[in-house]
Design a protein around this motif. Structure first.
Motif, PDB file in Angstrom:
ATOM      1  N   SER A 145       0.826  -1.212   0.000  1.00 13.12           N
ATOM      2  CA  SER A 145       0.000   0.000   0.000  1.00 13.12           C
ATOM      3  C   SER A 145       0.864   1.268   0.000  1.00 13.12           C
ATOM      4  O   SER A 145       0.447   2.296  -0.543  1.00 13.12           O
ATOM      5  CB  SER A 145      -0.987  -0.020   1.163  1.00 13.12           C
ATOM      6  OG  SER A 145      -0.283  -0.200   2.352  1.00 13.12           O
TER       7      SER A 145
ATOM      8  N   GLN B 256      -7.529   6.393  -7.244  1.00 13.18           N
ATOM      9  CA  GLN B 256      -7.609   6.270  -5.779  1.00 13.18           C
ATOM     10  C   GLN B 256      -8.215   4.918  -5.405  1.00 13.18           C
ATOM     11  O   GLN B 256      -7.973   4.400  -4.314  1.00 13.18           O
ATOM     12  CB  GLN B 256      -8.455   7.416  -5.169  1.00 13.18           C
ATOM     13  CG  GLN B 256      -7.896   8.817  -5.412  1.00 13.18           C
ATOM     14  CD  GLN B 256      -6.435   8.977  -5.013  1.00 13.18           C
ATOM     15  OE1 GLN B 256      -6.008   8.487  -3.968  1.00 13.18           O
ATOM     16  NE2 GLN B 256      -5.655   9.648  -5.863  1.00 13.18           N
ATOM     17  N   ALA B 257      -8.963   4.318  -6.333  1.00 15.82           N
ATOM     18  CA  ALA B 257      -9.566   2.998  -6.104  1.00 15.82           C
ATOM     19  C   ALA B 257      -8.498   1.923  -5.858  1.00 15.82           C
ATOM     20  O   ALA B 257      -8.809   0.850  -5.330  1.00 15.82           O
ATOM     21  CB  ALA B 257     -10.435   2.611  -7.297  1.00 15.82           C
TER      22      ALA B 257
ATOM     23  N   HIS C 104      -6.375   1.709  -3.680  1.00 14.95           N
ATOM     24  CA  HIS C 104      -6.245   1.367  -2.259  1.00 14.95           C
ATOM     25  C   HIS C 104      -7.127   0.160  -1.930  1.00 14.95           C
ATOM     26  O   HIS C 104      -6.724  -0.713  -1.167  1.00 14.95           O
ATOM     27  CB  HIS C 104      -6.622   2.571  -1.390  1.00 14.95           C
ATOM     28  CG  HIS C 104      -5.635   3.703  -1.499  1.00 14.95           C
ATOM     29  ND1 HIS C 104      -4.438   3.712  -0.845  1.00 14.95           N
ATOM     30  CD2 HIS C 104      -5.668   4.846  -2.238  1.00 14.95           C
ATOM     31  CE1 HIS C 104      -3.766   4.816  -1.137  1.00 14.95           C
ATOM     32  NE2 HIS C 104      -4.492   5.522  -2.000  1.00 14.95           N
ATOM     33  N   GLU C 105      -8.333   0.089  -2.533  1.00 11.52           N
ATOM     34  CA  GLU C 105      -9.207  -1.072  -2.298  1.00 11.52           C
ATOM     35  C   GLU C 105      -8.802  -2.242  -3.192  1.00 11.52           C
ATOM     36  O   GLU C 105      -8.815  -3.398  -2.772  1.00 11.52           O
ATOM     37  CB  GLU C 105     -10.679  -0.741  -2.582  1.00 11.52           C
ATOM     38  CG  GLU C 105     -11.355   0.109  -1.527  1.00 11.52           C
ATOM     39  CD  GLU C 105     -11.133   1.591  -1.747  1.00 11.52           C
ATOM     40  OE1 GLU C 105     -11.495   2.076  -2.836  1.00 11.52           O
ATOM     41  OE2 GLU C 105     -10.578   2.268  -0.848  1.00 11.52           O
ATOM     42  N   VAL C 106      -8.438  -1.926  -4.439  1.00  6.43           N
ATOM     43  CA  VAL C 106      -8.111  -2.980  -5.418  1.00  6.43           C
ATOM     44  C   VAL C 106      -6.946  -3.842  -4.922  1.00  6.43           C
ATOM     45  O   VAL C 106      -6.951  -5.061  -5.055  1.00  6.43           O
ATOM     46  CB  VAL C 106      -7.785  -2.348  -6.796  1.00  6.43           C
ATOM     47  CG1 VAL C 106      -7.229  -3.368  -7.768  1.00  6.43           C
ATOM     48  CG2 VAL C 106      -9.025  -1.679  -7.382  1.00  6.43           C
TER      49      VAL C 106
ATOM     50  N   ALA D  76      -6.188  -4.869  -2.147  1.00  3.06           N
ATOM     51  CA  ALA D  76      -6.566  -5.874  -1.133  1.00  3.06           C
ATOM     52  C   ALA D  76      -7.327  -7.051  -1.742  1.00  3.06           C
ATOM     53  O   ALA D  76      -7.516  -8.070  -1.069  1.00  3.06           O
ATOM     54  CB  ALA D  76      -7.417  -5.203  -0.058  1.00  3.06           C
ATOM     55  N   LEU D  77      -7.771  -6.953  -2.990  1.00  2.00           N
ATOM     56  CA  LEU D  77      -8.563  -8.028  -3.592  1.00  2.00           C
ATOM     57  C   LEU D  77      -7.663  -9.209  -3.948  1.00  2.00           C
ATOM     58  O   LEU D  77      -6.578  -9.010  -4.505  1.00  2.00           O
ATOM     59  CB  LEU D  77      -9.262  -7.536  -4.865  1.00  2.00           C
ATOM     60  CG  LEU D  77     -10.220  -6.353  -4.715  1.00  2.00           C
ATOM     61  CD1 LEU D  77     -10.709  -5.888  -6.092  1.00  2.00           C
ATOM     62  CD2 LEU D  77     -11.398  -6.733  -3.826  1.00  2.00           C
TER      63      LEU D  77
ATOM     64  N   SER E 187      -6.348  -9.349  -7.555  1.00  4.99           N
ATOM     65  CA  SER E 187      -5.518  -8.296  -8.143  1.00  4.99           C
ATOM     66  C   SER E 187      -4.037  -8.636  -8.016  1.00  4.99           C
ATOM     67  O   SER E 187      -3.567  -9.099  -6.976  1.00  4.99           O
ATOM     68  CB  SER E 187      -5.824  -6.933  -7.514  1.00  4.99           C
ATOM     69  OG  SER E 187      -5.170  -6.794  -6.296  1.00  4.99           O
TER      70      SER E 187
END
Ligand SMILES: CC(C)(COP(=O)(O)OP(=O)(O)OC[C@H]1O[C@@H](n2cnc3c(N)ncnc32)[C@H](O)[C@@H]1OP(=O)(O)O)[C@@H](O)C(=O)NCCC(=O)NCCS
Length: 171
Positions: free
Chosen positions: A14, A52-53, A55-57, A59-60, A63
């Motif tokens: 991150s 900015q997405a 940051h969530e991507v 964690a998938l 990805s």
């Protein structure tokens, strides 16, 4: 010329995201179609907000984001891949490249090849047979690069710039 063998390719964390976004924004102009007549600053602003997405991507589990780092710890490239997207006509699950960017100083050094091959390994390890991506037709360098690495044209995305007709018909 910088040496690619002094570059390490590793999974992103991150703390890499701000540098990934800065690089993607720096080179986004190469992916903008001239048909759009877009203002570069506006495109860059949109891209920065959109990314900015990440940051969530990140964690998938599907990805695969990898970065290339030089000896000084500077991020010199990244690839953003996703495993398990449906191909639009067959529904078959495949991998997809969302972004591949290298800092211009390192173009032609093989860093992009190493990043893309890392993404290919990531997708293959998930049992997928295909890896897809979209390239802007005007981005000749990227097209030549992908062809060199074995990617083939499969579909064309078309667009028309709409304008009012000269002879207006009543509808
Ligand atoms: C497209 C991009 C990633 C290519 O990076 P690069 O550093 O030139 O690629 P590499 O040095 O890893 O080249 C890998 C191979 O592609 C070949 N290649 C690269 N550019 C080429 C070109 N214009 N014509 C022919 N072959 C080319 C290289 O010769 C090399 O082949 P080899 O390993 O067999 O010698 C880079 O230019 C970039 O970041 N562009 C801006 C962002 C972008 O457009 N991304 C793609 C969006 S989809």
């Amino acid at each position: 010329m910088p040496l690619a063998d002094e570059v390490v390719v590793r999974p992103a964390s991150s703390s890499d995201i701000p540098a990934i976004i800065d690089l993607a924004v720096e080179v986004v102009g190469h992916s903008v179609s001239p048909l759009r007549e877009s203002r570069l600053e506006a495109v860059q602003e949109y891209r920065r907000a959109d990314l900015q997405a990440l940051h969530e991507v990140l964690a998938l589990p599907e990805s695969g984001i990898f970065v290339a780092e030089d000896r000084q710890g500077r991020l010199v490239g990244h690839v953003i891949a996703m495993a398990g997207r449906s191909e639009s006509s067959t529904g078959e699950l495949q991998g997809w490249i969302f972004d591949l960017s290298v800092v211009p100083d390192f173009w032609g050094t093989g860093v992009a090849r190493r990043l893309l091959e890392r993404a290919e390994d990531f997708v293959m390890a998930r049992g997928l047979r295909f890896l897809g991506l979209g390239v802007t037709s005007a981005n000749k360098r990227a097209l030549a690069f992908y062809e060199r690495l074995g990617y083939q044209e499969e579909r064309k995305q078309m667009v028309k710039t709409l304008s009012p007709r000269a002879s207006e018909e009543e509808h």
